[in-house]
Motif scaffolding. Structure first.
Motif, short mmCIF file in Angstrom:
data_model
loop_
_atom_site.label_atom_id
_atom_site.label_comp_id
_atom_site.label_asym_id
_atom_site.label_seq_id
_atom_site.Cartn_x
_atom_site.Cartn_y
_atom_site.Cartn_z
N ARG A 32 0.83 -1.20 0.00
CA ARG A 32 0.00 0.00 0.00
C ARG A 32 0.87 1.26 0.00
O ARG A 32 0.57 2.23 -0.68
CB ARG A 32 -0.95 -0.02 1.22
CG ARG A 32 -1.76 1.24 1.40
CD ARG A 32 -2.61 1.53 0.18
NE ARG A 32 -3.30 2.78 0.29
CZ ARG A 32 -2.90 3.93 -0.25
NH1 ARG A 32 -1.78 3.98 -0.94
NH2 ARG A 32 -3.60 5.02 -0.12
N ALA A 95 -7.40 1.01 -3.92
CA ALA A 95 -7.13 1.11 -2.48
C ALA A 95 -7.71 2.39 -1.90
O ALA A 95 -8.29 2.38 -0.80
CB ALA A 95 -5.63 1.05 -2.23
N GLU A 99 -10.53 2.72 0.96
CA GLU A 99 -10.27 3.48 2.17
C GLU A 99 -11.34 4.55 2.39
O GLU A 99 -11.78 4.78 3.52
CB GLU A 99 -8.89 4.13 2.10
CG GLU A 99 -7.77 3.15 2.23
CD GLU A 99 -6.42 3.77 1.90
OE1 GLU A 99 -6.37 4.97 1.55
OE2 GLU A 99 -5.43 3.04 1.98
#
Length: 124
Positions: A32, A95, A99
């Motif tokens: 990440r 991602a 999130e």
């Protein structure tokens, strides 16, 4: 026999994945924190292509034939970095979307429940 070949290929893959510098770099980019470095890592393909070009020039000028293996290796590593750039952008977008959805769900869960306004019945 097939089981032996399968085991040998698994061990070879593990060794290459664990100790080869380009694979270590690509594994770091896939994390990440490393996804933001995928696009700049595409620039690492240029030196690999230059090295492959230099080896091809040496081969054409009568150099040893084993340089063909280096050309193959350099091109393979360059293509890995070229492909990782767009892939890392897609993974980074995914991602960030996950999130933000998690953050939005967390905010909704923490929002206090407002009491319903009392309804007053009209009397005629």
């Amino acid at each position: 026999m097939i089981r032996l070949l399968w085991a040998l290929s698994a061990h070879a893959r593990y060794y290459l994945r664990r100790y080869m510098p380009t694979n270590i770099a690509l594994d770091a980019i896939r994390t990440r924190r490393g996804l933001k470095w995928g696009t700049p890592a595409m620039l690492l393909a240029a030196p690999y292509f230059l090295a492959a070009n230099y080896c091809v020039t040496l081969i054409e000028d009568g150099g040893p034939g084993w340089l063909n293996l280096l050309v193959l290796l350099f091109c393979w590593n360059a293509l890995k970095f070229l492909i990782m750039g767009p892939i890392s952008v897609v993974l980074l977008i995914r991602a960030r979307m996950e999130e933000s959805a998690t953050h939005r769900r967390h905010r909704r869960a923490l929002r206090p429940i407002e009491p319903a306004e009392p309804t007053t019945a009209r009397t005629p």
